[in-house]
Design a protein around this motif. Structure first.
Motif, PDB file in Angstrom:
ATOM      1  N   ALA A 136     -39.834 -26.415   0.066  1.00 48.97           N
ATOM      2  CA  ALA A 136     -39.061 -25.304   0.635  1.00 48.97           C
ATOM      3  C   ALA A 136     -37.573 -25.624   0.596  1.00 48.97           C
ATOM      4  N   SER A 137     -37.219 -26.907   0.786  1.00 53.25           N
ATOM      5  CA  SER A 137     -35.789 -27.236   0.762  1.00 53.25           C
ATOM      6  C   SER A 137     -35.237 -27.095  -0.662  1.00 53.25           C
ATOM      7  N   VAL A 138     -36.099 -27.385  -1.663  1.00 52.27           N
ATOM      8  CA  VAL A 138     -35.673 -27.169  -3.056  1.00 52.27           C
ATOM      9  C   VAL A 138     -35.508 -25.666  -3.310  1.00 52.27           C
ATOM     10  N   MET A 139     -36.490 -24.900  -2.792  1.00 52.68           N
ATOM     11  CA  MET A 139     -36.433 -23.444  -2.983  1.00 52.68           C
ATOM     12  C   MET A 139     -35.180 -22.862  -2.318  1.00 52.68           C
ATOM     13  N   VAL A 140     -34.834 -23.372  -1.153  1.00 51.28           N
ATOM     14  CA  VAL A 140     -33.624 -22.890  -0.467  1.00 51.28           C
ATOM     15  C   VAL A 140     -32.404 -23.127  -1.360  1.00 51.28           C
ATOM     16  N   ARG A 141     -32.359 -24.295  -1.987  1.00 48.90           N
ATOM     17  CA  ARG A 141     -31.193 -24.587  -2.846  1.00 48.90           C
ATOM     18  C   ARG A 141     -31.150 -23.628  -4.041  1.00 48.90           C
ATOM     19  N   LEU A 145     -47.889 -22.381  -2.142  1.00 46.24           N
ATOM     20  CA  LEU A 145     -47.714 -21.761  -0.818  1.00 46.24           C
ATOM     21  C   LEU A 145     -46.410 -20.966  -0.724  1.00 46.24           C
ATOM     22  N   LEU A 146     -45.473 -21.257  -1.625  1.00 50.73           N
ATOM     23  CA  LEU A 146     -44.191 -20.533  -1.574  1.00 50.73           C
ATOM     24  C   LEU A 146     -44.194 -19.280  -2.447  1.00 50.73           C
ATOM     25  N   ALA A 147     -45.361 -18.959  -3.031  1.00 53.61           N
ATOM     26  CA  ALA A 147     -45.418 -17.835  -3.986  1.00 53.61           C
ATOM     27  C   ALA A 147     -44.993 -16.512  -3.359  1.00 53.61           C
ATOM     28  N   ALA A 185     -30.329  -9.426  -1.351  1.00 53.63           N
ATOM     29  CA  ALA A 185     -31.765  -9.743  -1.417  1.00 53.63           C
ATOM     30  C   ALA A 185     -31.983 -11.252  -1.320  1.00 53.63           C
ATOM     31  N   TYR A 186     -31.143 -12.015  -2.004  1.00 56.66           N
ATOM     32  CA  TYR A 186     -31.276 -13.480  -1.921  1.00 56.66           C
ATOM     33  C   TYR A 186     -30.989 -13.976  -0.503  1.00 56.66           C
ATOM     34  N   ARG A 187     -30.064 -13.301   0.182  1.00 53.09           N
ATOM     35  CA  ARG A 187     -29.773 -13.699   1.565  1.00 53.09           C
ATOM     36  C   ARG A 187     -31.021 -13.490   2.438  1.00 53.09           C
ATOM     37  N   GLN A 188     -31.704 -12.373   2.202  1.00 55.54           N
ATOM     38  CA  GLN A 188     -32.940 -12.098   2.958  1.00 55.54           C
ATOM     39  C   GLN A 188     -33.962 -13.219   2.731  1.00 55.54           C
ATOM     40  N   LEU A 189     -34.130 -13.599   1.456  1.00 56.91           N
ATOM     41  CA  LEU A 189     -35.102 -14.657   1.138  1.00 56.91           C
ATOM     42  C   LEU A 189     -34.684 -15.993   1.758  1.00 56.91           C
ATOM     43  N   GLU A 190     -33.384 -16.239   1.740  1.00 55.52           N
ATOM     44  CA  GLU A 190     -32.871 -17.498   2.312  1.00 55.52           C
ATOM     45  C   GLU A 190     -33.155 -17.541   3.821  1.00 55.52           C
ATOM     46  N   GLU A 191     -32.955 -16.410   4.484  1.00 58.58           N
ATOM     47  CA  GLU A 191     -33.252 -16.348   5.931  1.00 58.58           C
ATOM     48  C   GLU A 191     -34.734 -16.618   6.178  1.00 58.58           C
ATOM     49  N   GLY A 192     -35.574 -16.011   5.335  1.00 57.86           N
ATOM     50  CA  GLY A 192     -37.018 -16.208   5.475  1.00 57.86           C
ATOM     51  C   GLY A 192     -37.404 -17.667   5.294  1.00 57.86           C
ATOM     52  N   LEU A 193     -36.817 -18.299   4.285  1.00 59.36           N
ATOM     53  CA  LEU A 193     -37.105 -19.720   4.050  1.00 59.36           C
ATOM     54  C   LEU A 193     -36.603 -20.577   5.209  1.00 59.36           C
TER      55      LEU A 193
END
Lengths: 594, 48
Positions: A464-469, A525-527, A555-563
């Motif tokens: 998840a930390s990689v995905m956040v980056r 799990l991050l799908a 949209a990316y901000r929304q995903l970042e908040e979710g992560l």
């Protein structure tokens, strides 16, 4: 702004799914009608399932889609042109109206074309853009497409999703709800014409308590389903003298009924205490019968929704692979049982029904685990007892807990990573679309956390930390793209240098997306985040590059908040599992000899 | 994307030919998809 009682809001609800979908949609509509009495509802349903909607007094009009007739016409010689004319004639009344809001709750390809055809001020659910692309612009519909329909774990019941979606839409477009609930919405829900005091000379007499068994989809293997129900019914009737059983199912279930009879044996018991209504397709009869029963035992989602609406308690025998937490019985005190490693048998079903049927006070004081141990004559202190099924009890959460239905586990079992993720994703969705969430981790319990789950969460935390980056980099790139393209006079005429800059940024976004896809291969799990990302990007609707890039950054901000919320869940869970020193424990003093 | 009902009834021919084509295409695709997914339940995964 408050809702104006005299200003009608004309809504069109498109539900071309099956009966279960139709009933689930009506549950959400009831909540809306109670709060917005000025709603004028037109409901589009398949002809074969429209009878339920027609019995709801506060639905103003029901438009039936004659699918069977369309299929027959299309199969005839030169039927294609005729079926086109038929569908055009059918659509005309819908496009002649000007709808305030269209809710397409079918979430299918076909329904998206219909939603695009009808004129409306606002559309929710699937529709089509002028270039015929699939469109869904509201948050909950994007969630359904990106998360629910992609099969990712999430724990919000579909009735709650539809209810929240319509109430949010109405608050935005029709103002605040009425202070009091509408008296136009009676508790009885349906206005039924049929009162089955007698049926073929037999009656659902009120001196007995009735239990309905609905044949149909369930977790029992097809070939043994009817036999299992017969064994369950027989045990129940033999142990409980005041009960009778009514069997339900459509014509297709007639072979199941014959199997039931063969397995049941005991013709006298069958004659005296089992009533079959299998093969009766009359909705009024079906609803009246279920409404008069104390319990419905079934895996059939339409029957389960109907029982939920009518206030009949449900024992939902769910298939292991079904997503019952999205479509299970709605309300308080229903039970859901699902197998772990082997199919459910009649003994298990009877045990759970017996426990569920205990007075409420008894189930509050005795856990199911203890009840099962005593039934199996197992020492209560034995710790490694694990029942071959998982059982959940439904509960409507209070508003401060987030509202909606929740299924509380009542068998002691270790949480799987999918279950854990479904809780976290549900929490994230509430944060995105409701703007408010209950306190984090309320549904987690230390005893359900296994070493395997914790190991999996540590891995998830890293991924998840990689995905956040990746997402953060995508957001930064989109923002740069918005900035650079925003300074252009035209999207088409620009300097070579500027064109190269923009192409470079666009290329980087594509690479980042591909990187995220590769990460999913290692951490499925991050799908849900990458699936939703694709839906969000597909629905960007700006008319120039600058606007599209800005929307993409958002949209990316929304995903970042979710992560970010996912990360908090992981950390909270890992903290919860850590050993805690005991406090307030008084040291044991040695007793002085007298 | 919403259409004038008269286009469907064939009472008028749209001045904009592309608009007429869009309506025809929407209807065609609607019918085609409807027949293809007649046994699919999108929300509750029911069988037909």
């Amino acid at each position: 702004m408050s809702a104006q009682a005299n200003a009608p809001v004309r809504i069109l609800v498109i539900q071309l799914g099956h009966l279960g979908d139709t009933l689930q949609s009506m549950m959400a509509l009831r909540a809306a009608k109670q709060l917005y009495p000025q709603l004028e509802i037109t409901f589009v349903a398949r002809q074969s399932f429209a009878s339920a909607a027609k019995k709801v007094p506060w639905i103003n009009s029901v438009v039936e889609l004659p699918i069977r007739s369309l299929v027959e016409t299309s199969l005839a010689p030169e039927g294609e042109a005729e079926s086109m004319r038929q569908i055009a004639r059918w659509v005309i009344p819908l496009v002649q109206e000007r709808w305030d809001i269209v809710f397409n709750w079918t979430y299918s390809e076909a329904s998206s074309y219909l939603a695009a055809l009808v004129p409306a001020k606002v559309r929710f659910g699937y529709s089509r853009s002028p270039d015929m692309q699939l469109r869904c612009i509201d948050g909950w519909s994007q969630y359904i497409q990106g998360v629910v329909q992609s099969g990712a774990p999430q724990n919000i019941h579909l009735t709650d999703i539809l209810t929240t979606q319509i109430l949010t839409a109405l608050q935005i477009h029709a103002g605040d709800p009425a202070a009091e609930q509408s008296p136009d919405v009676p508790k009885s829900f349906f206005t039924l014409q049929f009162a089955p005091q007698t049926y073929r000379g037999q009656s659902l007499d009120h001196s007995s308590q009735w239990i309905a068994i609905q044949f149909g989809t369930d977790s029992l293997a097809d070939e043994t389903s009817a036999k299992t129900w017969a064994q369950f019914a027989k045990a129940l009737l033999q142990e409980n003298r005041s009960y009778k059983i009514v069997l339900l199912g459509d014509e297709d279930q007639s072979p199941a009924y014959r199997e039931f009879v063969a397995e049941f044996g005991s013709p006298e018991l069958l004659e005296a205490r089992v009533l079959s209504m299998v093969g009766q397709a009359n909705f009024d009869l079906w609803a009246s019968v279920i409404g008069q029963c104390s319990w419905l035992c079934s895996g059939d989602s339409a029957a389960i929704h109907l029982a939920s609406i009518l206030g009949t308690r449900v024992l939902h025998v769910a298939a292991a692979e079904s997503r019952w937490w999205e479509t299970g019985p709605y309300g308080n005190g229903h039970y859901v049982m699902t197998p772990t490693d082997k199919a459910l048998d009649s003994k298990m079903i009877y045990q759970i029904w017996s426990y569920a049927n205990l007075p409420k006070i008894a189930t509050q004081t005795m856990t199911l685990d203890r009840y099962l141990k005593s039934a199996a004559s197992i020492d209560e202190t034995q710790k490694d007892f694990e029942p071959a099924m998982r059982v959940f009890r439904s509960r409507i959460r209070s508003t401060d807990e987030g509202g909606g239905v929740q299924y509380e586990p009542i068998t002691e079992h270790r949480q799987t990573e999918q279950e854990w993720l479904s809780l976290a994703v549900g929490h994230i969705a509430r944060s995105w679309y409701c703007g408010w969430t209950p306190k984090l981790g309320r549904e987690l319990s230390r005893v359900t956390l296994s070493p395997a789950l914790l190991q999996s969460l540590r891995k998830l935390e890293e991924s998840a930390s990689v995905m956040v980056r990746i997402i953060r980099e995508s957001r930064t790139t989109s923002t740069a793209l918005a900035f650079k393209s925003g300074r252009l006079k035209s999207d088409r005429v620009m300097s070579v240098q500027r064109r190269d800059d923009l192409q470079e940024l666009a290329k980087k976004l594509v690479e980042l997306e591909s990187l995220a896809d590769r990460l999913i291969q290692a951490e499925p799990l991050l799908a849900c985040f990458t699936n939703l990302s694709k839906v969000l990007m597909h629905n960007l609707d700006g008319d120039n590059l600058g606007v599209i890039a800005k929307q993409s950054a958002s949209a990316y901000r929304q995903l970042e908040e979710g992560l970010g919320i996912l990360g908090e869940w992981v950390q909270y869970t890992l903290r919860l599992a850590k050993p805690v020193p005991l406090t307030n424990v008084k040291p044991i003093r040695e007793e002085k000899p007298l | 994307m919403a259409v004038d009902a008269r286009l469907l009834q064939g009472q008028i021919v749209s001045e904009d030919e592309s608009e007429k084509k869009d309506v025809e295409r929407l209807l065609t695709e609607f019918l085609k998809a409807l027949l293809a997914e007649q046994n699919i339940s999108t929300l509750t995964e029911e069988s037909a």
